[in-house]
Scaffold this motif. Structure first.
Motif, PDB file in Angstrom:
ATOM      1  N   PRO A 153      -3.467  34.373  -4.811  1.00 18.21           N
ATOM      2  CA  PRO A 153      -3.240  33.527  -3.632  1.00 18.21           C
ATOM      3  C   PRO A 153      -1.862  33.781  -3.025  1.00 18.21           C
ATOM      4  N   MET A 154      -1.802  33.852  -1.721  1.00 15.11           N
ATOM      5  CA  MET A 154      -0.546  34.168  -1.055  1.00 15.11           C
ATOM      6  C   MET A 154       0.544  33.156  -1.393  1.00 15.11           C
ATOM      7  N   ARG A 155       0.160  31.875  -1.567  1.00 17.82           N
ATOM      8  CA  ARG A 155       1.171  30.853  -1.853  1.00 17.82           C
ATOM      9  C   ARG A 155       1.881  31.110  -3.171  1.00 17.82           C
ATOM     10  N   TRP A 156       1.223  31.784  -4.133  1.00 20.06           N
ATOM     11  CA  TRP A 156       1.882  32.070  -5.401  1.00 20.06           C
ATOM     12  C   TRP A 156       3.088  32.977  -5.201  1.00 20.06           C
ATOM     13  N   PHE A 157       3.002  33.899  -4.257  1.00 18.46           N
ATOM     14  CA  PHE A 157       4.108  34.831  -4.038  1.00 18.46           C
ATOM     15  C   PHE A 157       5.337  34.138  -3.454  1.00 18.46           C
ATOM     16  N   VAL A 158       5.143  32.948  -2.863  1.00 22.31           N
ATOM     17  CA  VAL A 158       6.283  32.209  -2.332  1.00 22.31           C
ATOM     18  C   VAL A 158       7.310  31.931  -3.424  1.00 22.31           C
ATOM     19  N   GLU A 260       3.624  47.785  -4.778  1.00 28.00           N
ATOM     20  CA  GLU A 260       3.192  46.408  -4.559  1.00 28.00           C
ATOM     21  C   GLU A 260       4.392  45.567  -4.120  1.00 28.00           C
ATOM     22  N   ARG A 261       4.373  45.111  -2.854  1.00 24.40           N
ATOM     23  CA  ARG A 261       5.517  44.414  -2.286  1.00 24.40           C
ATOM     24  C   ARG A 261       5.090  43.135  -1.545  1.00 24.40           C
ATOM     25  N   THR A 262       4.057  42.473  -2.061  1.00 22.77           N
ATOM     26  CA  THR A 262       3.572  41.280  -1.377  1.00 22.77           C
ATOM     27  C   THR A 262       4.625  40.178  -1.331  1.00 22.77           C
ATOM     28  N   ALA A 263       5.381  39.990  -2.408  1.00 21.28           N
ATOM     29  CA  ALA A 263       6.418  38.947  -2.408  1.00 21.28           C
ATOM     30  C   ALA A 263       7.437  39.204  -1.302  1.00 21.28           C
ATOM     31  N   GLU A 264       7.785  40.460  -1.093  1.00 21.80           N
ATOM     32  CA  GLU A 264       8.725  40.814  -0.029  1.00 21.80           C
ATOM     33  C   GLU A 264       8.142  40.509   1.342  1.00 21.80           C
ATOM     34  N   ALA A 272      10.796  35.287   9.434  1.00 20.06           N
ATOM     35  CA  ALA A 272      10.461  35.497  10.835  1.00 20.06           C
ATOM     36  C   ALA A 272       9.999  34.202  11.499  1.00 20.06           C
ATOM     37  N   LEU A 273       9.176  33.405  10.799  1.00 20.51           N
ATOM     38  CA  LEU A 273       8.741  32.129  11.346  1.00 20.51           C
ATOM     39  C   LEU A 273       9.929  31.203  11.600  1.00 20.51           C
ATOM     40  N   ALA A 274      10.860  31.171  10.650  1.00 18.56           N
ATOM     41  CA  ALA A 274      12.035  30.313  10.797  1.00 18.56           C
ATOM     42  C   ALA A 274      12.877  30.725  11.993  1.00 18.56           C
ATOM     43  N   ALA A 275      12.872  32.031  12.301  1.00 19.21           N
ATOM     44  CA  ALA A 275      13.652  32.551  13.431  1.00 19.21           C
ATOM     45  C   ALA A 275      12.873  32.522  14.741  1.00 19.21           C
ATOM     46  N   GLY A 276      11.614  32.060  14.694  1.00 25.66           N
ATOM     47  CA  GLY A 276      10.810  32.031  15.893  1.00 25.66           C
ATOM     48  C   GLY A 276      10.286  33.383  16.328  1.00 25.66           C
ATOM     49  N   ASP A 277      10.274  34.348  15.412  1.00 28.69           N
ATOM     50  CA  ASP A 277       9.823  35.706  15.718  1.00 28.69           C
ATOM     51  C   ASP A 277       8.364  35.844  15.296  1.00 28.69           C
ATOM     52  N   GLY A 278       7.455  35.459  16.191  1.00 29.48           N
ATOM     53  CA  GLY A 278       6.041  35.479  15.863  1.00 29.48           C
ATOM     54  C   GLY A 278       5.497  36.864  15.627  1.00 29.48           C
ATOM     55  N   ALA A 279       6.009  37.858  16.366  1.00 27.48           N
ATOM     56  CA  ALA A 279       5.515  39.227  16.218  1.00 27.48           C
ATOM     57  C   ALA A 279       5.827  39.769  14.827  1.00 27.48           C
ATOM     58  N   ARG A 280       7.042  39.528  14.344  1.00 29.47           N
ATOM     59  CA  ARG A 280       7.417  40.021  13.019  1.00 29.47           C
ATOM     60  C   ARG A 280       6.659  39.262  11.930  1.00 29.47           C
ATOM     61  N   ALA A 281       6.422  37.970  12.131  1.00 32.83           N
ATOM     62  CA  ALA A 281       5.652  37.201  11.163  1.00 32.83           C
ATOM     63  C   ALA A 281       4.217  37.717  11.102  1.00 32.83           C
ATOM     64  N   SER A 282       3.646  38.038  12.238  1.00 33.03           N
ATOM     65  CA  SER A 282       2.278  38.566  12.273  1.00 33.03           C
ATOM     66  C   SER A 282       2.195  39.909  11.576  1.00 33.03           C
ATOM     67  N   GLU A 283       3.205  40.737  11.732  1.00 37.53           N
ATOM     68  CA  GLU A 283       3.213  42.044  11.078  1.00 37.53           C
ATOM     69  C   GLU A 283       3.278  41.888   9.563  1.00 37.53           C
ATOM     70  N   TYR A 285       2.162  39.341   7.864  1.00 31.54           N
ATOM     71  CA  TYR A 285       0.850  38.839   7.445  1.00 31.54           C
ATOM     72  C   TYR A 285      -0.186  39.960   7.429  1.00 31.54           C
ATOM     73  N   ARG A 286      -0.113  40.864   8.398  1.00 27.27           N
ATOM     74  CA  ARG A 286      -1.045  41.991   8.441  1.00 27.27           C
ATOM     75  C   ARG A 286      -0.902  42.852   7.196  1.00 27.27           C
ATOM     76  N   ARG A 287       0.317  43.113   6.772  1.00 29.24           N
ATOM     77  CA  ARG A 287       0.535  43.923   5.574  1.00 29.24           C
ATOM     78  C   ARG A 287      -0.064  43.251   4.341  1.00 29.24           C
ATOM     79  N   ILE A 288       0.082  41.933   4.266  1.00 29.29           N
ATOM     80  CA  ILE A 288      -0.453  41.208   3.113  1.00 29.29           C
ATOM     81  C   ILE A 288      -1.981  41.289   3.095  1.00 29.29           C
ATOM     82  N   THR A 289      -2.611  41.028   4.228  1.00 29.23           N
ATOM     83  CA  THR A 289      -4.068  41.033   4.265  1.00 29.23           C
ATOM     84  C   THR A 289      -4.626  42.428   4.028  1.00 29.23           C
ATOM     85  N   GLU A 290      -3.957  43.452   4.520  1.00 31.48           N
ATOM     86  CA  GLU A 290      -4.415  44.817   4.263  1.00 31.48           C
ATOM     87  C   GLU A 290      -4.357  45.142   2.777  1.00 31.48           C
TER      88      GLU A 290
END
Length: 302
Positions: A153-158, A260-264, A272-283, A285-290
């Protein structure tokens, strides 16, 4: 002694507590257990992978019994053992409690007609009654282990930083970062885990929740992380948290384990979310889902 049953395709989130976290007489019993484990390890026995495979074998025996046993009749007296700065910490297996918890989750997720395919209703009713009686006498006891099949689960990597990852090669395997010829082979014999102090895990959960609540609507991601944070609060502040990829390493090409760099990526997404950078946050997330979509797809492969 090695078992012929391999570890399941599951990952594990474990909490290891110091002996001081346990009341007597459990504290003295676990102290004796730790001394015994150190003795057995000196003779090359009792690895985490072997203990997990043994647990899987016992579960299979319970399912195949007549009548089937969805939970063992007695609680396990074993534990996983590690060290923090030379101080032993333990993670009780709590096999019976974890089986009861899993059954409760199945009852919430599946209708009775589906559960009938696994166990007779009278057997499940008895297991539920046993759990209720035990819970009445032990209202504050929490499982030290959560498990997840076919993915992490992604939340575990937090809870972890990338530099807390440890990759252990099998005997005769290539060291980390080396892609050998034939690296497309799966990671049989490898171990991959993250470990962090409890204080760090709690701090990261709190930070992530602040970011998510400020930037996202309420949903499964936030509620799941809240539940995880409440679970961590139940344990000793000097505990250690471990994410063990378990049998999932056998689904990942051995040459990819070092990458394996999911935690990173999770940390990057939160920043990115904290900085309001939606594009970087989406990127991120894309790496994680891939990374994990290919692994999860194997659950339905024939």
């Amino acid at each position: 002694m090695r078992t012929s049953v391999v570890a399941p395709y599951s990952a594990y989130l474990r909490v290891y507590e110091p002996l001081a976290a346990f009341p007597e007489p459990d504290r003295s019993r676990w102290a004796d257990y730790v001394r015994d484990v150190h003795t057995r390890r000196a003779w090359g026995a009792g690895t985490t992978a072997e203990l997990t495979a043994q647990e899987q074998r016992m579960a299979m025996e319970g399912i195949l019994a007549t009548p089937p046993e969805p939970a063992p009749p007695h609680e396990s007296e074993d534990a996983f053992v590690a060290e923090i700065d030379g101080v032993p910490v333990i993670c009780p297996r709590q096999t019976r409690l974890r089986c009861w918890t899993a059954l409760a989750e199945m009852r919430r997720e599946f209708p009775p007609v589906v559960l009938d395919a696994f166990w007779p209703r009278v057997v499940l009713a008895q297991a539920e009654a046993d759990h209720d009686r035990w819970r009445a006498d032990n209202p504050d006891v929490q499982p030290h282990i959560h498990s997840s099949t076919w993915h992490v689960p992604m939340r575990w990597f937090v809870l972890f930083a990338q530099d807390e990852r440890v990759l252990v090669a099998p005997e005769g395997g290539q060291p980390e970062g080396v892609r050998a010829e034939g690296a497309e082979d799966v990671g049989d014999g490898w171990e991959l885990y993250y470990r962090t102090p409890m204080v760090q895990a709690r701090r990261r959960v709190a930070r992530a929740l602040r970011v998510l609540r400020d930037t996202l609507e309420e949903g499964a991601l936030i509620s799941g992380l809240e539940h995880l944070g409440r679970w961590l609060e139940e344990f000793h502040p000097r505990a250690m948290v471990e994410l063990d990829f378990g049998g999932l390493v056998r689904l990942i090409p051995s040459g990819d384990l070092a990458e394996e760099r999911t935690a990173e990526h999770v940390a990057e997404g939160l920043t990115a979310l904290a900085a309001g950078d939606g594009a970087r946050a989406s990127e991120a997330y894309r790496r994680i889902t891939e990374r994990w979509s290919a692994v999860r797809a194997l659950e339905h492969a024939s």
